[in-house]
Write an enzyme that holds these catalytic residues in place. Structure first.
Site, PDB file in Angstrom:
ATOM      1  N   ASP A  62       0.708  -1.349   0.016  1.00 21.84           N
ATOM      2  CA  ASP A  62      -0.268  -0.027  -0.095  1.00 21.84           C
ATOM      3  C   ASP A  62       1.139   1.243  -0.080  1.00 21.84           C
ATOM      4  OD1 ASP A  62      -2.432   1.224   0.372  1.00 21.84           O
ATOM      5  OD2 ASP A  62      -1.847   1.781   2.384  1.00 21.84           O
ATOM      6  N   THR A  95      -3.187   5.172  -3.945  1.00 19.05           N
ATOM      7  CA  THR A  95      -2.192   6.001  -3.604  1.00 19.05           C
ATOM      8  C   THR A  95      -0.542   5.638  -4.136  1.00 19.05           C
ATOM      9  OG1 THR A  95      -1.753   4.017  -1.933  1.00 19.05           O
ATOM     10  CG2 THR A  95      -3.159   5.944  -1.196  1.00 19.05           C
ATOM     11  N   THR A  96      -0.436   4.555  -4.557  1.00 16.21           N
ATOM     12  CA  THR A  96       0.457   4.295  -5.378  1.00 16.21           C
ATOM     13  C   THR A  96       0.408   4.924  -6.689  1.00 16.21           C
ATOM     14  OG1 THR A  96       0.960   2.253  -4.280  1.00 16.21           O
ATOM     15  CG2 THR A  96       2.363   2.581  -6.376  1.00 16.21           C
ATOM     16  N   ASP A 388      -9.331  -0.152   1.792  1.00 15.68           N
ATOM     17  CA  ASP A 388      -9.240   0.298   0.588  1.00 15.68           C
ATOM     18  C   ASP A 388     -10.530  -0.033  -0.162  1.00 15.68           C
ATOM     19  OD1 ASP A 388      -6.947   1.332   1.424  1.00 15.68           O
ATOM     20  OD2 ASP A 388      -5.652   0.263   0.152  1.00 15.68           O
TER      21      ASP A 388
END
Length: 525
Positions: A62, A95-96, A388
């Site tokens: 994550d 997020t990545t 998520d």
């Protein structure tokens, strides 16, 4: 004549040096996390220097968890960490992607700066490119909310796409059902407090399940009922220990044991009166934030009331929310207190632990995801994965449009930016073409992480989009370009947020032409 402007020890980087320092820092952060991108991404182990054994050990892919766990000194790198946190708070996933895209945009900007193009010209081109990409993304988004069966299938596909890059990928079909069922119980609300996640080591991940109702990880008092039907619940935060003199430093002197017995008797009678006040409200379940000592516990048992002690504050808050009650601290005005209600309160066993389940709560949306797994690290990563997926689904229900993944949306936006660049005169068009190239890097990284020939796959994907096949994307399991409709689905809000956050972060970093660091604080002896 030179004038010293800053304190001794302060440093300054200007112009090209400042820009280069920022860009290198941002690219380094992007390179750090890009190997975790996609369904074939790898994991990172984060270990605290002061930890022993399994304490402080995190195994995750994550992006937000990785970036907030590592200390960074570069200013631009911290900007990327911040946009990753915002992405996590706003949408819950991507997020990545947002860090990698921002880093790739800056990588292209670095090449333009090497060609002596002014940063403001690059920024203007990037703004035009962002507008074109956003317009193309919006025009490609579709919504099936009016078709209930297709809408549920879209949500399941989004959940599978989100989970396919997580530790739960092997059981993504099962967990997709769990996440969609949990989110649909919210009936359009984005308040995820009604969905609780409980982690219990033991068994295997596929033993996890969704339980309707709220589960509290506490035990019922001794000799009290184990099942209550038609529960009337009082949630409290009040001392239920034997009352003591609550004045600091106070002392009581007694001359014989009879006087001591009188004191103890007075304390017990005071506690009895308090329990009687609570019981007089007509409740049959009492949940307290603080400890319940043996004497009041016995009084509750005699009154046929189920008493649960030392519920953590988060658990008490959620319990009050889902049962429709309020947390009470005094009981002198019972008419002002709001009691909670649910159909049943019963003791259940998960693994080897006894817990309390509140079924049929007043707020019918409440549910609990019970996660099982072999290690604490596995359970922690599974919890992050479920969080998520649930967050993305709740945002999708609020903004029901969907787009297609597997590099499809990025290639679609890249094509739109390339087409728009042909109509823009001057150097701005070169910056737009660079932005389009950065967008094409996303499917390239996905293919590289899967061990595939990225040059061939991305060239074929680009050709398919220019041939009018606008729903073509990468199937990273088969290593081919396919129609991804119904196979790889993503939230429109997630993709839009990734695009806007990454471009804004890149623009902010490119605007910097001076970095001033203050002198470090001097330590005195």
């Amino acid at each position: 004549m030179s004038t010293q402007l800053f304190n001794e020890g302060a440093t300054e980087e200007r112009a090209e040096n400042a820009r280069l320092s920022n860009i290198i820092g941002a690219i380094a952060v992007g390179d750090l996390v890009k190997s975790t991108l996609g369904p074939k991404g790898m994991d990172k182990i984060l270990q605290s220097a002061s930890s022993r054994g399994g304490d402080g050990l995190i195994v995750t892919n994550d992006g937000a968890t990785i970036l907030k766990s590592i200390p960074l000194d570069n200013a631009a790198a911290k900007v990327l960490v911040n946009i990753s946190k915002v992405q996590d708070d706003e949408v819950g996933d991507g997020t990545t992607s947002v860090c990698v895209l921002a880093a790739e945009i800056l990588r292209q900007a670095e090449q333009l700066l090497d060609q002596r193009m002014h940063p403001q010209t690059i920024i203007d081109g990037f703004r035009l490119a962002t507008a074109s990409a956003r317009s193309a993304l919006e025009s490609s988004a579709v919504s099936h909310k009016d078709d209930e069966a297709q809408w549920r299938e879209d949500l399941l596909s989004i959940a599978r796409t989100t989970l396919s890059s997580k530790v739960l990928a092997a059981d993504k079909h099962k967990f997709a059902e769990v996440c969609v069922d949990a989110v649909l119980r919210l009936k359009g609300s984005t308040n995820l407090d009604r969905i609780q996640i409980i982690k219990k080591a033991g068994g295997k991940v596929s033993d996890s399940y969704l339980s309707d109702g709220f589960i509290l990880n506490k035990k019922i008092g001794v000799n009290q009922p184990r099942l209550i039907k038609g529960a009337r619940i009082l949630v409290a935060n009040t001392p239920m220990d034997t009352d003591k003199v609550k004045v600091f430093g106070a002392k009581i002197k007694v001359s014989d044991t009879a006087q001591l017995a009188d004191l103890e008797r007075a304390e017990r009678e005071k506690m009895r009166a308090k329990v009687q006040k609570i019981a007089a409200m007509g409740i049959n379940v009492f949940v307290n934030r603080q400890l319940i000592y043996n004497w009041p516990e016995q009084l509750f048992a005699d009154a046929g009331i189920m008493a649960i002690e030392h519920a953590d504050f988060d658990g008490v808050e959620r319990l009050a929310l889902v049962t429709g009650g309020e947390i009470a601290s005094s009981f002198d005005s019972p008419e002002l207190l709001k009691l909670g209600a649910c159909d049943t309160v019963e003791e259940i066993i998960i693994g080897e632990d006894r817990m309390v389940k509140f079924g049929g709560a007043a707020a019918g949306q409440a549910c609990t995801v019970v996660l099982r797994g072999g290690t604490g690290q596995m359970l922690d990563e599974a919890e992050r994965s479920i969080h998520d997926a649930i967050a993305v689904l709740s945002q999708t229900i609020a903004e029901p449009r969907i787009v297609y993944g597997g590099g499809c949306s990025e290639m679609l936006m890249s094509k739109a930016v390339d087409d728009a660049a042909k109509l823009v005169p001057g150097k701005k068009s070169i910056a737009m073409e660079a932005f389009a190239k950065a967008l094409r890097q996303m499917p390239t990284i996905l293919a590289d992480n899967a061990g595939l020939d990225s040059a061939d796959l991305v060239a074929r994907l680009r050709a398919a989009h220019y041939d009018g096949k606008s729903t073509s994307g990468l199937d990273l399991f088969e290593g081919d370009v396919v129609d991804v409709v119904g196979k790889v689905t993503e939230s429109f809000k997630l993709k839009r947020q990734v695009l806007l956050s990454a471009s804004e972060a890149a623009e902010m970093i490119l605007r910097v032409d001076d970095i001033i660091r203050c002198a470090p604080r001097q330590r005195r002896n």
